[in-house]
Enzyme design. Structure first.
Site, PDB file in Angstrom:
ATOM      1  N   HIS A 111     -11.885   4.723   1.807  1.00 48.02           N
ATOM      2  CA  HIS A 111     -11.800   5.074   3.230  1.00 48.02           C
ATOM      3  C   HIS A 111     -11.190   3.907   4.028  1.00 48.02           C
ATOM      4  O   HIS A 111     -10.293   4.111   4.855  1.00 48.02           O
ATOM      5  CB  HIS A 111     -13.209   5.431   3.736  1.00 48.02           C
ATOM      6  CG  HIS A 111     -13.319   5.737   5.197  1.00 48.02           C
ATOM      7  ND1 HIS A 111     -13.623   6.991   5.681  1.00 48.02           N
ATOM      8  CD2 HIS A 111     -13.174   4.942   6.303  1.00 48.02           C
ATOM      9  CE1 HIS A 111     -13.656   6.951   7.011  1.00 48.02           C
ATOM     10  NE2 HIS A 111     -13.403   5.723   7.415  1.00 48.02           N
ATOM     11  N   GLU A 112     -11.674   2.683   3.774  1.00 52.05           N
ATOM     12  CA  GLU A 112     -11.157   1.509   4.504  1.00 52.05           C
ATOM     13  C   GLU A 112      -9.713   1.189   4.110  1.00 52.05           C
ATOM     14  O   GLU A 112      -8.898   0.838   4.955  1.00 52.05           O
ATOM     15  CB  GLU A 112     -12.035   0.276   4.270  1.00 52.05           C
ATOM     16  CG  GLU A 112     -13.503   0.413   4.640  1.00 52.05           C
ATOM     17  CD  GLU A 112     -13.768   1.100   5.942  1.00 52.05           C
ATOM     18  OE1 GLU A 112     -12.900   1.084   6.830  1.00 52.05           O
ATOM     19  OE2 GLU A 112     -14.858   1.686   6.085  1.00 52.05           O
ATOM     20  N   GLY A 135     -18.643   0.254   7.013  1.00 51.75           N
ATOM     21  CA  GLY A 135     -17.375  -0.383   6.690  1.00 51.75           C
ATOM     22  C   GLY A 135     -16.519  -0.491   7.934  1.00 51.75           C
ATOM     23  O   GLY A 135     -16.793   0.180   8.942  1.00 51.75           O
ATOM     24  N   HIS A 170      -7.359   3.332   6.015  1.00 52.32           N
ATOM     25  CA  HIS A 170      -7.110   2.865   7.390  1.00 52.32           C
ATOM     26  C   HIS A 170      -5.976   1.848   7.410  1.00 52.32           C
ATOM     27  O   HIS A 170      -5.137   1.845   8.319  1.00 52.32           O
ATOM     28  CB  HIS A 170      -8.357   2.187   7.973  1.00 52.32           C
ATOM     29  CG  HIS A 170      -9.346   3.124   8.588  1.00 52.32           C
ATOM     30  ND1 HIS A 170      -9.029   3.965   9.635  1.00 52.32           N
ATOM     31  CD2 HIS A 170     -10.660   3.341   8.334  1.00 52.32           C
ATOM     32  CE1 HIS A 170     -10.117   4.652   9.989  1.00 52.32           C
ATOM     33  NE2 HIS A 170     -11.119   4.290   9.203  1.00 52.32           N
ATOM     34  N   CYS A 186     -16.576   8.362  10.489  1.00 52.66           N
ATOM     35  CA  CYS A 186     -15.656   7.255  10.781  1.00 52.66           C
ATOM     36  C   CYS A 186     -15.931   6.761  12.188  1.00 52.66           C
ATOM     37  O   CYS A 186     -16.085   7.565  13.110  1.00 52.66           O
ATOM     38  CB  CYS A 186     -14.209   7.738  10.673  1.00 52.66           C
ATOM     39  SG  CYS A 186     -12.998   6.436  10.974  1.00 52.66           S
ATOM     40  N   LEU A 187     -15.997   5.455  12.352  1.00 56.14           N
ATOM     41  CA  LEU A 187     -16.261   4.886  13.671  1.00 56.14           C
ATOM     42  C   LEU A 187     -15.146   5.215  14.659  1.00 56.14           C
ATOM     43  O   LEU A 187     -15.355   5.166  15.866  1.00 56.14           O
ATOM     44  CB  LEU A 187     -16.451   3.369  13.563  1.00 56.14           C
ATOM     45  CG  LEU A 187     -17.696   2.923  12.767  1.00 56.14           C
ATOM     46  CD1 LEU A 187     -17.681   1.414  12.557  1.00 56.14           C
ATOM     47  CD2 LEU A 187     -18.978   3.364  13.467  1.00 56.14           C
TER      48      LEU A 187
HETATM   49  O1  GNR Z   1     -19.711   3.941   9.014  1.00 57.88           O
HETATM   50  C1  GNR Z   1     -19.040   4.642   8.260  1.00 57.88           C
HETATM   51  N1  GNR Z   1     -19.664   5.535   7.463  1.00 57.88           N
HETATM   52  C2  GNR Z   1     -19.027   6.219   6.435  1.00 57.88           C
HETATM   53  C3  GNR Z   1     -19.708   7.271   5.867  1.00 57.88           C
HETATM   54  C4  GNR Z   1     -19.160   7.955   4.822  1.00 57.88           C
HETATM   55  C5  GNR Z   1     -17.919   7.606   4.352  1.00 57.88           C
HETATM   56  C6  GNR Z   1     -17.201   6.589   4.938  1.00 57.88           C
HETATM   57  C7  GNR Z   1     -17.770   5.871   5.967  1.00 57.88           C
HETATM   58  S1  GNR Z   1     -16.901   4.552   6.669  1.00 57.88           S
HETATM   59  C8  GNR Z   1     -17.579   4.532   8.284  1.00 57.88           C
HETATM   60  C9  GNR Z   1     -17.097   3.327   9.047  1.00 57.88           C
HETATM   61  C10 GNR Z   1     -15.617   3.447   9.278  1.00 57.88           C
HETATM   62  O2  GNR Z   1     -15.108   4.212  10.029  1.00 57.88           O
HETATM   63  N2  GNR Z   1     -14.848   2.690   8.551  1.00 57.88           N
HETATM   64  O3  GNR Z   1     -13.513   2.784   8.659  1.00 57.88           O
HETATM   65 NI    NI Z   2     -13.141   4.836   9.304  1.00 60.04          NI
END
Ligand code: GNR
Ligand code: NI
Length: 167
Positions: free
Chosen positions: A133-134, A46, A137, A91-92
């Site tokens: 999660h997104e 995501g 952000h 999270c990236l």
């Molecule tokens: O790549 C992602 N993997 C992930 C794994 C478990 C729960 C949420 C995520 S989102 C993350 C990509 C990201 O940082 N999106 O904002």
């Molecule tokens: Ni994230």
């Protein structure tokens, strides 16, 4: 088409609250396209526009193995939540960091597509985790905000160690 650079914690731009999209034009198409390229190239599931320095309510998700189930949500709102689940999140914007987070098991989301057409989307399990999660952000929130002070401190320490090791 381009791979955008991803903002990493503790950059304060991760705390900016995204504004609703008002123009459903080719610029939005371009942004979404670049967000998919960025997400796929970073091997994420995501990506929120906030992470690529665009404070607008745009998120992309693809949880599928073969990267074929793209989900684009513009101006998304959670209309309903149900149950709870614990999931190990990454999270990236926090490379190499993972932590268990408790979230709703199911969500019902109201959003627009890139044409501005509204739709309702229901998800549960890992997909519901990614959506939440997104959407966090886009509100300037990150997954470590849910951790206890002790767990957060441990994670930040680990991050600092990693940062020094790679410097
Ligand atoms: O790549 C992602 N993997 C992930 C794994 C478990 C729960 C949420 C995520 S989102 C993350 C990509 C990201 O940082 N999106 O904002
Ligand atoms: Ni994230």
């Amino acid at each position: 088409m381009s791979v955008l650079s991803i903002i990493e914690f503790p950059d304060s731009r991760l705390r900016i609250k995204a504004s609703p999209v008002t123009r459903f034009d080719s610029e939005l198409d371009q942004l979404v396209h670049n967000m998919y390229q960025t997400m796929y190239s970073a091997q994420g599931v995501g990506l929120a526009a906030t992470q690529v320095n665009v404070p607008q309510q745009v998120l992309v998700i693809d949880m599928s193995e073969n990267r074929s189930e793209a989900l684009t949500l513009v101006n998304a709102r959670i209309a309903q939540r149900e149950g709870t689940q614990v999931y190990k999140e990454g999270c990236l914007s926090f490379p190499g960091m993972y932590a268990q987070v408790t979230r709703a098991l199911k969500v019902k989301v109201e959003a627009c597509d890139t044409r501005g057409k509204s739709f309702v989307y229901q998800a549960e399990g890992p997909l519901a985790v990614a959506i939440q999660h997104e959407m966090d952000h886009l509100e300037g929130k990150v997954f470590i905000d849910y951790l206890s002070p002790l767990k957060r401190a441990m994670l930040l320490k680990r991050m600092e160690k990693q940062r020094k090791a790679s410097a």
